[in-house]
Design a protein around this motif. Structure first.
Motif, PDB file in Angstrom:
ATOM      1  N   ALA A  60       0.833  -1.211   0.000  1.00  0.00           N
ATOM      2  CA  ALA A  60       0.000   0.000   0.000  1.00  0.00           C
ATOM      3  C   ALA A  60       0.865   1.258   0.000  1.00  0.00           C
ATOM      4  O   ALA A  60       0.572   2.234  -0.696  1.00  0.00           O
ATOM      5  CB  ALA A  60      -0.935  -0.012   1.212  1.00  0.00           C
ATOM      6  N   ASN A  61       1.935   1.211   0.807  1.00  0.00           N
ATOM      7  CA  ASN A  61       2.840   2.367   0.834  1.00  0.00           C
ATOM      8  C   ASN A  61       3.512   2.586  -0.525  1.00  0.00           C
ATOM      9  O   ASN A  61       3.669   3.720  -0.991  1.00  0.00           O
ATOM     10  CB  ASN A  61       3.901   2.174   1.917  1.00  0.00           C
ATOM     11  N   GLN A  62       3.909   1.456  -1.160  1.00  0.00           N
ATOM     12  CA  GLN A  62       4.513   1.578  -2.495  1.00  0.00           C
ATOM     13  C   GLN A  62       3.514   2.123  -3.510  1.00  0.00           C
ATOM     14  O   GLN A  62       3.856   2.974  -4.342  1.00  0.00           O
ATOM     15  CB  GLN A  62       5.054   0.212  -2.949  1.00  0.00           C
ATOM     16  N   ASP A  63       2.272   1.614  -3.478  1.00  0.00           N
ATOM     17  CA  ASP A  63       1.241   2.105  -4.397  1.00  0.00           C
ATOM     18  C   ASP A  63       0.985   3.590  -4.179  1.00  0.00           C
ATOM     19  O   ASP A  63       0.820   4.356  -5.137  1.00  0.00           O
ATOM     20  CB  ASP A  63      -0.063   1.315  -4.211  1.00  0.00           C
ATOM     21  N   ARG A  66       3.889   5.532  -5.618  1.00  0.00           N
ATOM     22  CA  ARG A  66       3.800   5.604  -7.070  1.00  0.00           C
ATOM     23  C   ARG A  66       2.715   6.582  -7.517  1.00  0.00           C
ATOM     24  O   ARG A  66       2.885   7.342  -8.470  1.00  0.00           O
ATOM     25  CB  ARG A  66       3.532   4.210  -7.652  1.00  0.00           C
ATOM     26  N   ALA A  67       1.574   6.532  -6.800  1.00  0.00           N
ATOM     27  CA  ALA A  67       0.487   7.444  -7.135  1.00  0.00           C
ATOM     28  C   ALA A  67       0.897   8.907  -6.939  1.00  0.00           C
ATOM     29  O   ALA A  67       0.593   9.767  -7.769  1.00  0.00           O
ATOM     30  CB  ALA A  67      -0.757   7.129  -6.287  1.00  0.00           C
ATOM     31  N   VAL A  68       1.621   9.161  -5.833  1.00  0.00           N
ATOM     32  CA  VAL A  68       2.101  10.528  -5.584  1.00  0.00           C
ATOM     33  C   VAL A  68       3.092  10.946  -6.663  1.00  0.00           C
ATOM     34  O   VAL A  68       3.047  12.072  -7.181  1.00  0.00           O
ATOM     35  CB  VAL A  68       2.741  10.620  -4.186  1.00  0.00           C
ATOM     36  N   ALA A  69       4.001  10.019  -7.059  1.00  0.00           N
ATOM     37  CA  ALA A  69       4.986  10.329  -8.102  1.00  0.00           C
ATOM     38  C   ALA A  69       4.299  10.572  -9.443  1.00  0.00           C
ATOM     39  O   ALA A  69       4.643  11.511 -10.173  1.00  0.00           O
ATOM     40  CB  ALA A  69       6.003   9.193  -8.214  1.00  0.00           C
ATOM     41  N   ASP A  70       3.314   9.684  -9.756  1.00  0.00           N
ATOM     42  CA  ASP A  70       2.575   9.867 -11.017  1.00  0.00           C
ATOM     43  C   ASP A  70       1.836  11.192 -11.034  1.00  0.00           C
ATOM     44  O   ASP A  70       1.827  11.901 -12.045  1.00  0.00           O
ATOM     45  CB  ASP A  70       1.580   8.717 -11.216  1.00  0.00           C
ATOM     46  N   ASN A  71       1.237  11.503  -9.894  1.00  0.00           N
ATOM     47  CA  ASN A  71       0.508  12.771  -9.806  1.00  0.00           C
ATOM     48  C   ASN A  71       1.464  13.963  -9.947  1.00  0.00           C
ATOM     49  O   ASN A  71       1.151  14.952 -10.621  1.00  0.00           O
ATOM     50  CB  ASN A  71      -0.235  12.843  -8.472  1.00  0.00           C
ATOM     51  N   SER A  72       2.646  13.828  -9.321  1.00  0.00           N
ATOM     52  CA  SER A  72       3.643  14.914  -9.433  1.00  0.00           C
ATOM     53  C   SER A  72       4.101  15.081 -10.880  1.00  0.00           C
ATOM     54  O   SER A  72       4.250  16.196 -11.369  1.00  0.00           O
ATOM     55  CB  SER A  72       4.839  14.620  -8.522  1.00  0.00           C
ATOM     56  N   ARG A  73       4.338  13.931 -11.564  1.00  0.00           N
ATOM     57  CA  ARG A  73       4.740  14.004 -12.962  1.00  0.00           C
ATOM     58  C   ARG A  73       3.637  14.630 -13.817  1.00  0.00           C
ATOM     59  O   ARG A  73       3.908  15.436 -14.718  1.00  0.00           O
ATOM     60  CB  ARG A  73       5.099  12.616 -13.491  1.00  0.00           C
ATOM     61  N   LEU A  74       2.392  14.248 -13.528  1.00  0.00           N
ATOM     62  CA  LEU A  74       1.267  14.792 -14.288  1.00  0.00           C
ATOM     63  C   LEU A  74       1.158  16.300 -14.070  1.00  0.00           C
ATOM     64  O   LEU A  74       1.003  17.069 -15.031  1.00  0.00           O
ATOM     65  CB  LEU A  74      -0.031  14.099 -13.866  1.00  0.00           C
TER      66      LEU A  74
END
Length: 579
Positions: A60-63, A66-74
């Motif tokens: 869950a922490n990894q997901d 990743r979601a935070v990183a994806d959101n930051s990239r977006l």
């Protein structure tokens, strides 16, 4: 956050002091072992559950990471992307804009949040455009369109827009997102390219027409002058012959304008002070514009050196002043002014072929009726004219544009409402004067001394006329109709040929190639080229190569005599034509 699982441990039975615990097969020992086994199994199960919980927590922490990183990239992609992005609520109130939207519109994010995008409307779209847009969006459909909007500073810009509804899990529209691209600069460059291609096409056509026209004018003008020389002093035909010569010369002036526009006018540029060049034209310009118009001259205090053919300065001034005079219906003023300026890379990007640096500006302004933006947009196009039919060729400003472009500059037209018009010619500045000995044509017509001249021309009428002129000037003439005939005549004619007078553009072999062939046998021969327009192998962008001799068609006998004598008296350059 999950809690750590607890473990319940059963309480073992109390030990009996009188009987120590030993491995026994008696009836009292069996329950203790079973309880311990259950305890062990329960402990193992709980340990496995704890390990699985830890694995799930780590996943869950990894997901989440990743979601935070994806959101930051977006977010970074949207913020740093070239397209402007805007998000509104269902009432079209702005909730988010990216940095590109701020840059394109000139508004800050703080100024835009909570506002309606209609603050950008320019009035260039009719109400039907926006009705169609909202009909699409209200029905859950995307809308694609091109808009002319207005920046914060009032400047208009053009953008392609894609606007889409955003729906929640139940399919209800909760937002609208618009992705827009500013295409103003792209459209300007496409328009500039299309205009350049159109001018180039018309220029090639004009150059070809001028070439053929000049050939025929040469026949008319030359024969008319020969006819006039053979007329008796009291012949009544003098007036008619003079009319023919005058009409041919005026027609020749038109072809020169065509060639100037097409950038195929032969030029011999030199460094000159524009202030001095304008001074030398003022008297002629004063007569040209008439008594009802005042001519004001405002020279710059510092030298304004440019590199240009002096004849082209006359052409620029004449055309601009005639254009200004025609814009003044009664009385008025024409002002000629020189100055210096620095053109940045941004300014030069608007004008093809220009490079940043110092420029000399020649301005011609008038107090006439001015020009509309539509007229300015077409002002430099050939054959465009606002004058009544028969009162203008439409070549004046096109000629100015061609000359200025040929010399690495650009010209700008402006017409503030009610304030007449101003044309600003920008030419690259030269810092040092050039010391070049000038060549002046002799007053008396020079004649030959029996030298042999080979004339090569594939137009039979021009060949005959040229040969007649040469013989009348005292030269021995070998006439050849085309390059192949010239080579055959050279082989057949004994003795030295002093000068080759050849057309530039001929079928099968051009004049320069012919000169190279003949020089292989007669290395000391002088060459004089003639043509109705320049070719790239003779002149680059119309600028004559050094040590090349050229005479423009149509020419009269006096011009031919002067050019031949100049060529014969020049230093030999045997290998030059072969290079």
């Amino acid at each position: 956050m999950s809690t750590r699982p607890t473990m319940t441990i059963p309480t073992p039975p109390p030990a009996r002091p009188s009987a120590p615990v030993t491995r026994s097969e008696g009836p009292g020992a069996a329950p203790d072992l079973e309880e311990l086994e259950r305890f062990r199994l329960a402990a193992l199960n709980m340990m496995e559950d704890a390990a699985e919980a830890r694995r799930r927590l780590e996943q869950a922490n990894q997901d989440l990471a990743r979601a935070v990183a994806d959101n930051s990239r977006l977010v970074a992609a949207i913020e740093q992307g070239w397209d402007a992005v805007v998000i509104t609520d269902t009432d079209a109130n702005i909730e988010y804009v990216n940095s590109t939207f701020e840059r394109v519109t000139g508004y800050s994010r703080k100024e835009l949040i909570g506002k309606n995008p209609r603050i950008l409307q320019s009035g260039k779209q009719d109400p039907g455009f926006y009705r169609e847009m909202w009909d699409h969006l209200a029905n859950g459909l995307p809308f694609f369109g091109r808009m002319v909007n207005k920046r914060k500073d009032g400047q208009l810009f053009i953008e392609d827009a894609a606007i889409s509804p955003v729906k929640d899990a139940e399919g209800r529209i909760v937002n609208y997102v618009g992705v827009k691209r500013d295409i103003t600069e792209r459209l300007r460059m496409e328009e500039q390219l299309a205009h350049s291609q159109k001018m180039e096409t018309v220029g090639r056509l004009a150059g070809g027409v001028a070439h053929d026209f000049n050939n025929m004018l040469g026949v008319i003008l030359g024969n008319a002058e020969l006819l006039k020389e053979n007329l008796h002093v009291e012949s009544p035909l003098h007036e008619e012959v003079d009319a023919i010569i005058g009409a041919a010369r005026r027609s020749s002036d038109i072809t020169r304008q065509l060639l100037a526009f097409a950038r195929r006018q032969l030029v011999q540029p030199k460094i000159l002070d524009l202030n001095e060049a304008v001074e030398g034209c003022l008297k002629l310009l004063g007569r040209l514009i008439g008594e009802n118009v005042d001519l004001v001259w405002l020279p710059a205090a510092e030298p304004c050196r440019v590199k240009i053919d002096p004849v082209q300065i006359d052409q620029i001034l004449t055309n601009l002043c005639v254009n200004a005079r025609d814009a003044i219906h009664d009385v008025g003023t024409i002002t000629i002014e020189t100055s210096r300026t620095t053109c940045s890379r941004t300014v030069c990007s608007l004008h093809e072929g220009c490079v940043p640096g110092e420029y000399v500006v020649l301005s011609v302004s008038d107090t006439g009726e001015g020009m509309s933006s539509e007229v300015i947009a077409h002002a430099f196009e050939p054959f465009f004219s606002t004058k009544p039919v028969g009162e203008g060729t439409g070549l004046g400003l096109a000629t100015v544009h061609g000359i200025v472009t040929q010399n690495g500059g650009f010209v700008v037209a402006e017409s503030p409402p009610g304030s007449g018009a101003v044309f600003r010619v920008h030419l690259p500045a030269q810092e040092r004067p050039e010391n070049e000995p000038g060549q002046t044509a002799p007053v008396k017509e020079p004649v030959g001394g029996g030298q042999t001249v080979m004339i090569v021309e594939d137009e039979a009428l021009l060949l005959k006329l040229g040969a007649t002129m040469l013989r009348s000037l005292g030269y021995r003439v070998i006439a050849a109709e085309g390059p192949e005939a010239a080579i055959e005549r050279m082989k057949a004619e004994p003795g030295k040929i002093d000068l080759l007078l050849t057309d530039v553009v001929m079928s099968g072999m051009n004049g320069r190639e012919l000169a190279a062939r003949i020089r292989a046998d007669q290395p000391d021969i002088r060459v004089l080229y003639m043509s109705g327009y320049t070719a790239d192998f003779i002149a680059s962008r119309g600028v004559l190569e050094k040590d090349l001799h050229f005479i423009s068609k149509p020419f009269n006998r006096h011009d031919l005599a002067v050019h031949i004598q100049r060529c014969l008296n020049s230093e030999a350059s045997p290998g030059h034509a072969d290079s």
